[in-house]
Design a protein around this motif. Structure first.
Motif, PDB file in Angstrom:
ATOM      1  N   MET A 103      79.108  58.282  -6.957  1.00  0.00           N
ATOM      2  CA  MET A 103      78.366  58.894  -5.878  1.00  0.00           C
ATOM      3  C   MET A 103      77.640  60.078  -6.518  1.00  0.00           C
ATOM      4  O   MET A 103      78.279  60.983  -7.045  1.00  0.00           O
ATOM      5  N   VAL A 104      76.322  60.040  -6.522  1.00  0.00           N
ATOM      6  CA  VAL A 104      75.522  61.047  -7.208  1.00  0.00           C
ATOM      7  C   VAL A 104      75.284  62.261  -6.322  1.00  0.00           C
ATOM      8  O   VAL A 104      75.446  63.395  -6.756  1.00  0.00           O
ATOM      9  N   SER A 105      74.874  62.018  -5.083  1.00  0.00           N
ATOM     10  CA  SER A 105      74.560  63.140  -4.201  1.00  0.00           C
ATOM     11  C   SER A 105      74.542  62.695  -2.743  1.00  0.00           C
ATOM     12  O   SER A 105      74.481  61.509  -2.440  1.00  0.00           O
ATOM     13  N   THR A 106      74.585  63.689  -1.890  1.00  0.00           N
ATOM     14  CA  THR A 106      74.390  63.494  -0.461  1.00  0.00           C
ATOM     15  C   THR A 106      73.359  64.515  -0.012  1.00  0.00           C
ATOM     16  O   THR A 106      73.106  65.508  -0.696  1.00  0.00           O
ATOM     17  N   GLY A 107      72.780  64.272   1.137  1.00  0.00           N
ATOM     18  CA  GLY A 107      71.799  65.219   1.637  1.00  0.00           C
ATOM     19  C   GLY A 107      71.197  64.769   2.951  1.00  0.00           C
ATOM     20  O   GLY A 107      71.657  63.808   3.568  1.00  0.00           O
ATOM     21  N   VAL A 108      70.157  65.490   3.341  1.00  0.00           N
ATOM     22  CA  VAL A 108      69.448  65.212   4.590  1.00  0.00           C
ATOM     23  C   VAL A 108      67.970  65.018   4.257  1.00  0.00           C
ATOM     24  O   VAL A 108      67.368  65.804   3.531  1.00  0.00           O
ATOM     25  N   TYR A 109      67.423  63.954   4.799  1.00  0.00           N
ATOM     26  CA  TYR A 109      66.021  63.582   4.615  1.00  0.00           C
ATOM     27  C   TYR A 109      65.268  63.780   5.923  1.00  0.00           C
ATOM     28  O   TYR A 109      65.318  62.917   6.799  1.00  0.00           O
ATOM     29  N   PRO A 110      64.547  64.852   6.089  1.00  0.00           N
ATOM     30  CA  PRO A 110      63.608  64.924   7.223  1.00  0.00           C
ATOM     31  C   PRO A 110      62.260  64.315   6.790  1.00  0.00           C
ATOM     32  O   PRO A 110      61.736  64.648   5.731  1.00  0.00           O
ATOM     33  N   PHE A 111      61.750  63.413   7.574  1.00  0.00           N
ATOM     34  CA  PHE A 111      60.463  62.766   7.322  1.00  0.00           C
ATOM     35  C   PHE A 111      59.505  63.106   8.457  1.00  0.00           C
ATOM     36  O   PHE A 111      59.896  63.081   9.616  1.00  0.00           O
ATOM     37  N   SER A 112      58.258  63.375   8.118  1.00  0.00           N
ATOM     38  CA  SER A 112      57.176  63.417   9.101  1.00  0.00           C
ATOM     39  C   SER A 112      56.309  62.203   8.820  1.00  0.00           C
ATOM     40  O   SER A 112      55.898  61.987   7.679  1.00  0.00           O
ATOM     41  N   LEU A 113      56.060  61.412   9.853  1.00  0.00           N
ATOM     42  CA  LEU A 113      55.272  60.192   9.690  1.00  0.00           C
ATOM     43  C   LEU A 113      54.032  60.235  10.560  1.00  0.00           C
ATOM     44  O   LEU A 113      54.018  60.897  11.605  1.00  0.00           O
ATOM     45  N   ARG A 114      53.008  59.523  10.093  1.00  0.00           N
ATOM     46  CA  ARG A 114      51.765  59.383  10.853  1.00  0.00           C
ATOM     47  C   ARG A 114      51.425  57.911  10.970  1.00  0.00           C
ATOM     48  O   ARG A 114      51.595  57.152  10.017  1.00  0.00           O
ATOM     49  N   ARG A 115      50.908  57.541  12.120  1.00  0.00           N
ATOM     50  CA  ARG A 115      50.470  56.155  12.326  1.00  0.00           C
ATOM     51  C   ARG A 115      49.079  55.989  11.703  1.00  0.00           C
ATOM     52  O   ARG A 115      48.210  56.843  11.843  1.00  0.00           O
ATOM     53  N   SER A 116      48.902  54.864  11.019  1.00  0.00           N
ATOM     54  CA  SER A 116      47.595  54.514  10.464  1.00  0.00           C
ATOM     55  C   SER A 116      47.320  53.057  10.795  1.00  0.00           C
ATOM     56  O   SER A 116      48.135  52.405  11.453  1.00  0.00           O
ATOM     57  N   ASP A 117      46.216  52.542  10.310  1.00  0.00           N
ATOM     58  CA  ASP A 117      45.882  51.136  10.568  1.00  0.00           C
ATOM     59  C   ASP A 117      46.968  50.207  10.036  1.00  0.00           C
ATOM     60  O   ASP A 117      47.217  49.162  10.608  1.00  0.00           O
ATOM     61  N   GLY A 119      50.184  50.812   9.930  1.00  0.00           N
ATOM     62  CA  GLY A 119      51.494  51.124  10.500  1.00  0.00           C
ATOM     63  C   GLY A 119      51.883  52.571  10.231  1.00  0.00           C
ATOM     64  O   GLY A 119      51.039  53.410   9.971  1.00  0.00           O
ATOM     65  N   TRP A 120      53.164  52.850  10.290  1.00  0.00           N
ATOM     66  CA  TRP A 120      53.662  54.210  10.090  1.00  0.00           C
ATOM     67  C   TRP A 120      53.783  54.511   8.601  1.00  0.00           C
ATOM     68  O   TRP A 120      54.286  53.697   7.831  1.00  0.00           O
ATOM     69  N   ARG A 121      53.303  55.712   8.212  1.00  0.00           N
ATOM     70  CA  ARG A 121      53.365  56.155   6.819  1.00  0.00           C
ATOM     71  C   ARG A 121      53.992  57.541   6.748  1.00  0.00           C
ATOM     72  O   ARG A 121      53.832  58.357   7.659  1.00  0.00           O
ATOM     73  N   ILE A 122      54.658  57.800   5.637  1.00  0.00           N
ATOM     74  CA  ILE A 122      55.307  59.092   5.426  1.00  0.00           C
ATOM     75  C   ILE A 122      54.258  60.113   4.983  1.00  0.00           C
ATOM     76  O   ILE A 122      53.623  59.961   3.948  1.00  0.00           O
ATOM     77  N   ALA A 123      54.106  61.154   5.790  1.00  0.00           N
ATOM     78  CA  ALA A 123      53.168  62.227   5.487  1.00  0.00           C
ATOM     79  C   ALA A 123      53.873  63.395   4.800  1.00  0.00           C
ATOM     80  O   ALA A 123      53.263  64.102   4.002  1.00  0.00           O
ATOM     81  N   GLU A 124      55.154  63.595   5.138  1.00  0.00           N
ATOM     82  CA  GLU A 124      55.899  64.705   4.538  1.00  0.00           C
ATOM     83  C   GLU A 124      57.367  64.317   4.424  1.00  0.00           C
ATOM     84  O   GLU A 124      57.939  63.715   5.329  1.00  0.00           O
ATOM     85  N   LEU A 125      57.938  64.674   3.293  1.00  0.00           N
ATOM     86  CA  LEU A 125      59.353  64.450   3.032  1.00  0.00           C
ATOM     87  C   LEU A 125      59.909  65.773   2.526  1.00  0.00           C
ATOM     88  O   LEU A 125      59.296  66.413   1.679  1.00  0.00           O
ATOM     89  N   ALA A 126      61.034  66.207   3.067  1.00  0.00           N
ATOM     90  CA  ALA A 126      61.622  67.495   2.681  1.00  0.00           C
ATOM     91  C   ALA A 126      63.123  67.318   2.468  1.00  0.00           C
ATOM     92  O   ALA A 126      63.928  67.747   3.284  1.00  0.00           O
ATOM     93  N   LEU A 127      63.489  66.678   1.377  1.00  0.00           N
ATOM     94  CA  LEU A 127      64.894  66.374   1.094  1.00  0.00           C
ATOM     95  C   LEU A 127      65.679  67.635   0.770  1.00  0.00           C
ATOM     96  O   LEU A 127      65.257  68.451  -0.060  1.00  0.00           O
ATOM     97  N   THR A 128      66.813  67.813   1.437  1.00  0.00           N
ATOM     98  CA  THR A 128      67.753  68.900   1.127  1.00  0.00           C
ATOM     99  C   THR A 128      69.047  68.264   0.666  1.00  0.00           C
ATOM    100  O   THR A 128      69.715  67.574   1.434  1.00  0.00           O
ATOM    101  N   LEU A 129      69.386  68.476  -0.607  1.00  0.00           N
ATOM    102  CA  LEU A 129      70.613  67.917  -1.161  1.00  0.00           C
ATOM    103  C   LEU A 129      71.790  68.847  -0.877  1.00  0.00           C
ATOM    104  O   LEU A 129      71.622  70.066  -0.815  1.00  0.00           O
TER     105      LEU A 129
END
Length: 133
Positions: A103-117, A119-129
């Motif tokens: 087990m290497v790590s644990t954390g929280v992944y907040p994603f901000s997504l935007r809809r495009s032609d 489908g949904w795409r990740i606009a922002e990722l802010a991983l906190t380990l």
């Protein structure tokens, strides 16, 4: 819509682990930004723009040993409207060297997504380990 957002996040994790660059490119916005918070190391980033993020992923993949998997769980859609969404997931990262599984790590992944032609795409990722590795 919730299932579509969860699928976008799952597609990201699978593409990341398989180094599937076309799939990663398809799930990231062109102006995507990534920021990482690692205990003892502070905030790394942001890595800005899809090209820079893809380069960052390639470099990270080259440096890793064994088979790394990003297990996302407790995926929750926090807020959403027709064009944007906030998704939060827990991370459990493992490495299989063929001789051992870690087990290497644990954390929280907040994603901000935007809809495009496409489908949904990740606009922002802010991983906190939760731990340094």
């Amino acid at each position: 819509m919730i299932a579509e957002l969860q699928q976008a996040v799952a597609n990201y994790a699978h593409a990341l682990d398989e180094l599937n660059m076309p799939q990663l490119e398809a799930v990231l916005t062109e102006d995507t930004t990534w920021t990482f918070t690692i205990p003892g190391q502070g905030v790394l980033g942001p890595v800005a723009g899809r090209t820079a993020v893809l380069d960052f992923i390639r470099d990270g993949h080259t440096a890793q040993t064994g088979r790394v998997r990003h297990h996302l769980s407790n995926v929750v859609v926090a807020t959403t409207d027709a064009a944007t969404a906030e998704v939060r997931a827990y991370l459990l990262q493992t490495r299989n060297t063929g001789e051992s599984i870690q087990m290497v790590s644990t954390g929280v992944y907040p994603f901000s997504l935007r809809r495009s032609d496409g489908g949904w795409r990740i606009a922002e990722l802010a991983l906190t380990l939760d731990n340094a590795f």
